[in-house]
Enzyme design. Sequence first.
Site, short mmCIF file in Angstrom:
data_model
loop_
_atom_site.label_atom_id
_atom_site.label_comp_id
_atom_site.label_asym_id
_atom_site.label_seq_id
_atom_site.Cartn_x
_atom_site.Cartn_y
_atom_site.Cartn_z
N GLY A 23 8.18 -25.67 64.36
CA GLY A 23 8.25 -25.80 62.88
C GLY A 23 8.77 -24.72 61.98
O GLY A 23 9.21 -24.86 60.82
N ASP A 32 -3.07 -25.08 58.08
CA ASP A 32 -3.89 -26.11 57.39
C ASP A 32 -5.27 -25.77 57.69
O ASP A 32 -6.08 -24.87 56.91
CB ASP A 32 -3.29 -27.30 58.00
CG ASP A 32 -3.98 -28.64 57.64
OD1 ASP A 32 -5.01 -28.60 57.22
OD2 ASP A 32 -3.19 -29.69 57.65
N ARG A 65 11.90 -32.95 60.19
CA ARG A 65 12.10 -31.59 60.19
C ARG A 65 13.54 -31.00 59.79
O ARG A 65 13.37 -29.85 59.05
CB ARG A 65 12.17 -30.79 61.77
CG ARG A 65 10.84 -31.22 62.31
CD ARG A 65 10.92 -30.36 63.70
NE ARG A 65 9.77 -30.73 64.76
CZ ARG A 65 8.54 -30.22 64.68
NH1 ARG A 65 8.27 -29.42 63.63
NH2 ARG A 65 7.63 -30.56 65.55
P1 IMP Z 1 -3.84 -26.01 61.62
O1 IMP Z 1 -4.19 -25.62 63.27
O2 IMP Z 1 -4.68 -27.31 61.20
O3 IMP Z 1 -3.73 -24.78 60.74
O4 IMP Z 1 -2.35 -26.71 61.55
C1 IMP Z 1 -1.24 -25.92 61.88
C2 IMP Z 1 -0.02 -26.61 62.53
O5 IMP Z 1 -0.23 -27.92 62.31
C3 IMP Z 1 1.13 -26.27 61.81
O6 IMP Z 1 1.70 -25.18 62.54
C4 IMP Z 1 2.00 -27.40 61.66
O7 IMP Z 1 2.84 -27.42 62.99
C5 IMP Z 1 0.95 -28.55 61.51
N1 IMP Z 1 0.72 -28.83 60.32
C6 IMP Z 1 -0.55 -28.60 59.56
N2 IMP Z 1 -0.21 -29.36 58.31
C7 IMP Z 1 1.03 -30.17 58.49
C8 IMP Z 1 1.38 -31.02 57.61
O8 IMP Z 1 1.12 -31.24 56.44
N3 IMP Z 1 2.68 -31.71 57.84
C9 IMP Z 1 3.19 -31.44 59.16
N4 IMP Z 1 2.69 -30.61 60.03
C10 IMP Z 1 1.59 -29.71 59.57
MG MG Z 2 3.66 -29.01 64.31
#
Ligand code: IMP
Ligand code: MG
Length: 176
Positions: free
Chosen positions: A45, A103, A165
């Site tokens: 990402g 997130d 992407r």
């Molecule tokens: P976390 O571990 O829940 O904080 O999510 C982090 C990873 O999930 C990020 O590096 C993204 O690759 C993916 N991610 C989180 N939110 C989104 C979103 O709204 N759209 C797409 N990918 C997301």
């Molecule tokens: Mg991802």
Amino acid sequence: MRLLDKEFELFVTQQEIESAIARISQEISSDYSDKCPLFVGVLNGCFRFTGEFFKHYNGACEVSFVKMASYQGLTSTGIVETLLDISATIEGRDLIILEDIVDSGSTLQQLVNHFSDKNINSFKIATLFYKPAAYDKEYEVFYKGIELPSEFVVGYGLDYNERGRELNDLYILKSE
Ligand code: IMP
Ligand code: MG
């Protein structure tokens, strides 16, 4: 705008995204002006973010990448594995993680754990997008680009099942 089975609508323009990136990049440049930080981009990402970030970065630095996985479709599984590790020597270094989005913070937590026992000099997180209401970890997300609601977004590096992407702007999932 449609990707696979979902409809998305424009949410943040490329121009707004890139001015936020310029701001973080300049802020980090001045905070680290007397150092040679090691930037660690989190793939896939971060590819658009890092590309734009270094157009504005002034000063000595090194750049490397890691790859983790936690998302399947629209929701975080909470399970994160390391798919690619960095080759650079990190002992005594000043690390700055470059994330596309924070997130729930699971990926971040995993990165913190991953680097915590490695004798690094300093460790900070910079993220392009941040969902404050979804973040439930204690670790401070230091540099933040744009705050978002807890909705699913795509574009500017972020994907929906690997699609979207390449989009220049950020799109949000349309509610049904
Ligand atoms: P976390 O571990 O829940 O904080 O999510 C982090 C990873 O999930 C990020 O590096 C993204 O690759 C993916 N991610 C989180 N939110 C989104 C979103 O709204 N759209 C797409 N990918 C997301
Ligand atoms: Mg991802």
